[in-house]
Design an enzyme around this catalytic site. Structure first.
Site, PDB file in Angstrom:
ATOM      1  CD  GLU A  16      -3.084  -1.050   2.056  1.00 27.56           C
ATOM      2  OE1 GLU A  16      -3.209  -0.246   2.785  1.00 27.56           O
ATOM      3  OE2 GLU A  16      -4.021  -1.763   2.067  1.00 27.56           O
ATOM      4  CD  GLU A  75      -4.278  -5.781   3.679  1.00 32.90           C
ATOM      5  OE1 GLU A  75      -5.035  -4.888   3.915  1.00 32.90           O
ATOM      6  OE2 GLU A  75      -3.199  -5.506   4.158  1.00 32.90           O
TER       7      GLU A  75
END
Length: 343
Positions: free
Chosen positions: A41, A241
């Site tokens: 991320e 995720e």
């Protein structure tokens, strides 16, 4: 604190320090670890720390600095990839990106352009260099026009072009709904911001997870899969995720201590249906990793929102498998589940 002294990710020196760190990791663990990712991320660093100020170092309105950070992290990732390949270690190396597909408020030229620019800055600014070795031209043109183009050299651009990923991880939680920016939106920010072009908009039909304020939109999982398939060479990728955080789950606790979290099962079913459809159509997705195994701690919310298949009692750290955990075990064992007909 030490890296902040150098300027954090605004600094090319920190890029070099990251390369040194990566080389050390490859040297120490390269004989045992076969699959590496350079960042997880990376958009969170400029977005949360420099644009909107809800993560450390909690700056806001620093669009020019955020653009430089996006570039520097891409450069650091490419340098780490180069170092891995030069190490001679067996294995593969990729990156994990949190992708938030941008959907325009309307079909108008203004809204579709706004959504394209928002997608360009927040998604393609990492996705394109990682997979294609180049920055999205439309984003570069805007940054150049507005005088906030990152400082780079041709040597660095060549390095990025020649060191792309072997695979891609994707974290997906929610989409972005985007409308064209209006004068009032632009006036909120003194210096350059992506919000000068497009801002998030609340879609009236959105299903919202009230505990996070995030829209639940499973179709974006399909759209991500098809985007990677159609526009990024159908590179090997996996969902790293995907999950649902819920506050106060004790109200769903049964007498035996287990959590009756049918809402989480429904969430995963809907997302897996969309992913399965894309795989059937040829998307090269090789795995799906829910977030997460056990209730975990968050930077901003501590243990407020529970994500796990396994509940964690903070009083004694005891663990209890939730209904969703037992369901996912069955899905794993049988390699699937029956899709119920929608009434």
């Amino acid at each position: 604190e030490l890296l902040e002294k150098y300027g954090g990710w605004e600094s090319k020196h920190v890029v070099d320090l990251f390369e040194k760190f990566a080389k050390t990791a490859f040297s120490l663990f390269g004989d045992d670890v076969k699959y590496w990712t350079t960042f997880n991320e990376p958009m969170v660093i400029p977005e949360a720390g420099y644009l909107y100020g809800f993560h450390y170092p909690k700056y806001s309105g620093k669009g020019k600095e955020a653009a430089q950070i996006v570039y520097n992290i891409n450069l650091a990732s490419a340098k780490a990839i180069r170092a891995f390949r030069e190490s001679g270690k067996d294995g593969e190396i990729g990156i994990i990106l949190n992708l938030t597909p941008a959907y325009p408020r309307s079909d108008s030229r203004e809204d579709t352009e706004a959504a394209r620019l928002v997608d360009g800055f927040f998604n393609r600014s990492y996705l394109d260099p990682a997979v294609k070795g180049e920055f999205p031209k439309d984003v570069v043109e805007v940054l150049e026009k507005d005088g906030v183009l990152p400082a780079w050299t041709q040597e660095e651009l060549d390095l990025i072009r020649n060191n792309t990923v072997d695979f891609l991880g994707v974290n997906y939680y929610h989409p972005k709904r985007v409308r064209a920016a209006e004068q009032a939106d632009r006036e909120q920010w003194k210096d350059w911001m992506p919000d000068w072009y497009g801002v998030e908009w609340e879609w009236p039909e959105a299903r919202i997870n009230p505990y996070r304020g995030w829209e639940i939109y499973p179709k974006a999982m399909y759209d991500i899969a098809k985007n990677v398939q159609d526009n990024y060479g159908n590179i090997k990728w996996f969902v790293s995720e995907n999950g649902m955080g819920v506050e106060g789950e004790e109200k769903y606790r049964k007498a035996d201590g287990s959590i009756e979290d049918d809402y989480r099962i429904d969430f995963y079913k809907e997302h897996l249906e969309q992913l399965h459809k894309a795989i059937e159509e040829g998307s090269n997705c090789i795995g799906y990793h829910p977030w997460t195994a056990m209730d975990c701690w968050s930077w901003n919310n501590a243990y407020k929102n529970r994500y796990g298949f396994i509940a964690v009692d903070l009083n004694d750290q005891s663990r209890t498998i939730k209904k969703s955990g037992r369901w996912f075990r069955e899905v794993s064992d049988s390699n699937g589940f029956t899709i119920e007909e929608k009434k």
